[in-house]
Design an enzyme around this catalytic site. Structure first.
Site, short mmCIF file in Angstrom:
data_model
loop_
_atom_site.label_atom_id
_atom_site.label_comp_id
_atom_site.label_asym_id
_atom_site.label_seq_id
_atom_site.Cartn_x
_atom_site.Cartn_y
_atom_site.Cartn_z
N LYS A 1 9.12 -16.92 -10.77
CA LYS A 1 8.33 -15.83 -11.33
C LYS A 1 7.13 -16.38 -12.11
O LYS A 1 7.31 -17.30 -12.95
CB LYS A 1 9.22 -14.99 -12.26
CG LYS A 1 8.52 -13.81 -12.85
CD LYS A 1 9.43 -13.03 -13.78
CE LYS A 1 8.65 -11.93 -14.46
NZ LYS A 1 9.41 -11.29 -15.53
N ASN B 1 0.85 -1.20 0.00
CA ASN B 1 0.00 0.00 0.00
C ASN B 1 0.88 1.24 0.00
O ASN B 1 2.11 1.13 -0.05
CB ASN B 1 -0.96 -0.03 1.20
CG ASN B 1 -0.20 -0.10 2.50
OD1 ASN B 1 0.53 0.82 2.85
ND2 ASN B 1 -0.34 -1.20 3.24
N LYS C 1 -13.61 -0.24 15.34
CA LYS C 1 -12.25 -0.81 15.50
C LYS C 1 -11.74 -0.64 16.93
O LYS C 1 -11.14 -1.54 17.51
CB LYS C 1 -11.27 -0.16 14.52
CG LYS C 1 -11.42 -0.71 13.12
CD LYS C 1 -10.48 -0.07 12.12
CE LYS C 1 -10.86 -0.56 10.72
NZ LYS C 1 -10.30 0.21 9.64
O1 PMT Z 1 2.82 6.09 6.63
P1 PMT Z 1 2.23 7.42 6.18
O2 PMT Z 1 2.41 7.65 4.69
O3 PMT Z 1 2.68 8.57 7.02
O4 PMT Z 1 0.63 7.30 6.39
C1 PMT Z 1 0.11 7.23 7.68
C2 PMT Z 1 -1.04 6.20 7.74
C3 PMT Z 1 -2.19 6.67 6.89
C4 PMT Z 1 -0.57 4.82 7.29
C5 PMT Z 1 -1.46 6.13 9.26
O5 PMT Z 1 -1.87 7.41 9.69
C6 PMT Z 1 -2.59 5.13 9.48
O6 PMT Z 1 -3.76 5.44 9.38
N1 PMT Z 1 -2.22 3.86 9.78
C7 PMT Z 1 -3.17 2.75 9.89
C8 PMT Z 1 -3.57 2.30 8.50
C9 PMT Z 1 -4.43 1.07 8.54
O7 PMT Z 1 -3.95 0.01 8.24
O8 PMT Z 1 -5.62 1.26 9.03
P2 PMT Z 1 -6.72 0.09 9.14
O9 PMT Z 1 -7.97 0.81 9.42
O10 PMT Z 1 -6.66 -0.84 7.99
O11 PMT Z 1 -6.24 -0.74 10.41
C10 PMT Z 1 -6.69 -0.44 11.72
C11 PMT Z 1 -5.61 -0.72 12.74
O12 PMT Z 1 -5.37 -2.12 12.80
C12 PMT Z 1 -4.27 -0.07 12.48
O13 PMT Z 1 -3.72 0.35 13.70
C13 PMT Z 1 -3.45 -1.19 11.87
O14 PMT Z 1 -2.05 -1.05 12.18
C14 PMT Z 1 -4.02 -2.40 12.59
N2 PMT Z 1 -3.96 -3.66 11.79
C15 PMT Z 1 -4.66 -3.79 10.63
C16 PMT Z 1 -4.63 -5.00 9.97
C17 PMT Z 1 -3.87 -6.06 10.49
N3 PMT Z 1 -3.81 -7.22 9.85
N4 PMT Z 1 -3.18 -5.89 11.63
C18 PMT Z 1 -3.22 -4.72 12.30
O15 PMT Z 1 -2.59 -4.57 13.34
#
Ligand code: PMT
Length: 397
Positions: A288, A209, A337
């Protein structure tokens, strides 16, 4: 960031590295500090006061008995005006005087009178630096709370090789910023995740991503600057690891899961800013994949949810801060969440807000708390948002 509007009293003492203090003056001023330069008489043999006057915009002061100044007792005024007192380069002689309270010139009298935090960056011949008397004097200063910027090792101006080169300007600036920062996270262990994950499909391709890591790195850097013992678990990014953090590079969500879960119990605070891939290719091909048909379907499988796993095994007193990145229904999804993953706080940011989310140096967010309260954080630099997040976590601690 922490230097804006601060008064830095910079003392330049007499060594060949004195010329490097010109760069330090210029960078400090560029960072928004007011720089007031004091020089020992011997420093003026290496570089002239005019250089510092031009760079700082203030007269450089050398002699205690100079009568050209407006202030009545110059050294007391500067001692009081200082937000931070820096000696760079610091010779063995001035270090010895500082350790023993000898005050016989402008630099040492002002040092004795100041209540500001003191930063000392030694630079000298290696034999002088390694001499037990110098080491003892440095230990005396360290025990008194002086922040020392260790000299680098290398080939010295005198031709010897060893420790004694003045630390580079960025390192000295970092210690100055630390001296100006409240150490309100001292004694706390903080783990931060940052960046994207990469989910391998074959040896040349992966799913990922747009996360740059900037948000998580800002949290790690600010926490370290505020005195925390920081571990940063990071997916692949183009950023350099912040200073003073234990850096753990990972690639996939499963690598991140192992790195985080194995360290989680030792942490007081965990901040999950990483953009973790929810899915990975069901199969990682060892060769590949060749192109064949026009259409291709890629089976995916769920990755473990690291934040949910942390929420499920939270220690008493441990604080868990998640992030949520959404494109719609930001608050509703974030609230869900926060509850499902048992977080104490959740930082919700939206890709739809200008200047927020991936890649930018800025972010805007809503902070959601387990008690149902919320706080809006308008667009600000990611470092500022990091400080706000850490402030709120400290309030919850
Ligand atoms: O890195 P930058 O370019 O500065 O951008 C910052 C950011 C947008 C990445 C950051 O501010 C942010 O929002 N990070 C979380 C992004 C994300 O994955 O959000 P989510 O809504 O999909 O996940 C929710 C939470 O669960 C997050 O804390 C994530 O780390 C966690 N997660 C999600 C999926 C997973 N399999 N394991 C997790 O721990």
């Amino acid at each position: 960031m922490g230097l804006t509007g601060k008064t830095v009293v910079l003392c330049v003492t007499g060594g060949i590295a004195a010329y490097k203090a010109a760069d330090l003056t210029s960078k400090l001023r560029g960072a928004g500090a007011e720089v007031r330069v004091l020089m020992t008489a011997s420093a003026t043999e290496f570089i002239t006061p005019v250089t510092f006057e031009t760079l700082s915009g203030f007269r450089a002061i050398v002699d205690t008995f100079d009568r050209d100044f407006a202030w009545e007792v110059e050294h007391i005024s500067l001692a009081k005006a200082a937000d931070v007192f820096v000696i760079a380069p610091a010779t063995a002689n001035v270090i010895a005087k500082a350790a023993h309270g000898i005050a016989d010139d402008m630099v040492t009298t002002t040092l004795l009178a100041t209540g500001a935090p003191v930063v000392v960056a030694p630079a000298m011949n290696t034999g002088m630096y390694d001499n037990p008397v110098t080491q003892q004097n440095l230990a005396t200063l360290r025990a008194r709370g002086v922040l020392l910027v260790e000299p680098a090792a290398g080939r010295l101006a005198c031709g010897d090789t060893g420790r004694g080169k003045l630390a580079d300007t960025a390192e000295i600036m970092h210690v100055i910023e630390r001296a100006l920062t409240r150490q309100d996270l001292a004694g706390r262990r903080v783990l931060v995740t940052a960046g994207p994950t990469q989910e391998a499909l074959d040896p040349v391709r992966f799913l990922s991503n747009h996360s740059s890591g900037k948000m998580g790195y800002a949290v790690a850097a600010r926490a370290a600057l505020r005195g925390a013992e920081v571990t940063l678990v990071s997916g692949p990014t183009a950023l350099s690891a912040p200073r003073d953090v234990a850096f753990v590079p990972v690639a996939s969500a499963r690598d991140m899961y192992d790195a985080v879960l194995s360290r989680a119990d030792a942490q007081d605070i965990i901040v999950k800013a990483a953009a973790v891939g929810d899915y990975r290719p069901a199969e990682e091909h060892s060769e590949k994949i060749k192109k064949a048909a026009d259409d291709m379907t890629l089976p995916l499988t769920r990755n473990p949810d690291i934040l949910a796993a942390l929420g499920g095994r939270k220690k008493p007193g441990q604080l868990l801060c998640g992030f949520a990145m959404e494109t719609r229904d930001l608050i509703q999804n974030a609230q869900d969440k926060l509850r499902r993953k048992n977080c104490d706080m959740l930082v919700a940011n939206s890709l739809r807000d200008a200047g927020a989310g991936f890649q930018h140096d800025t972010n805007a967010a809503t902070l959601l708390f387990a008690d149902g309260s919320r706080e809006t954080a308008p667009l600000m630099r990611k470092e500022e948002l990091a400080d706000l997040i850490l402030d709120r976590l400290l309030e919850l601690a």
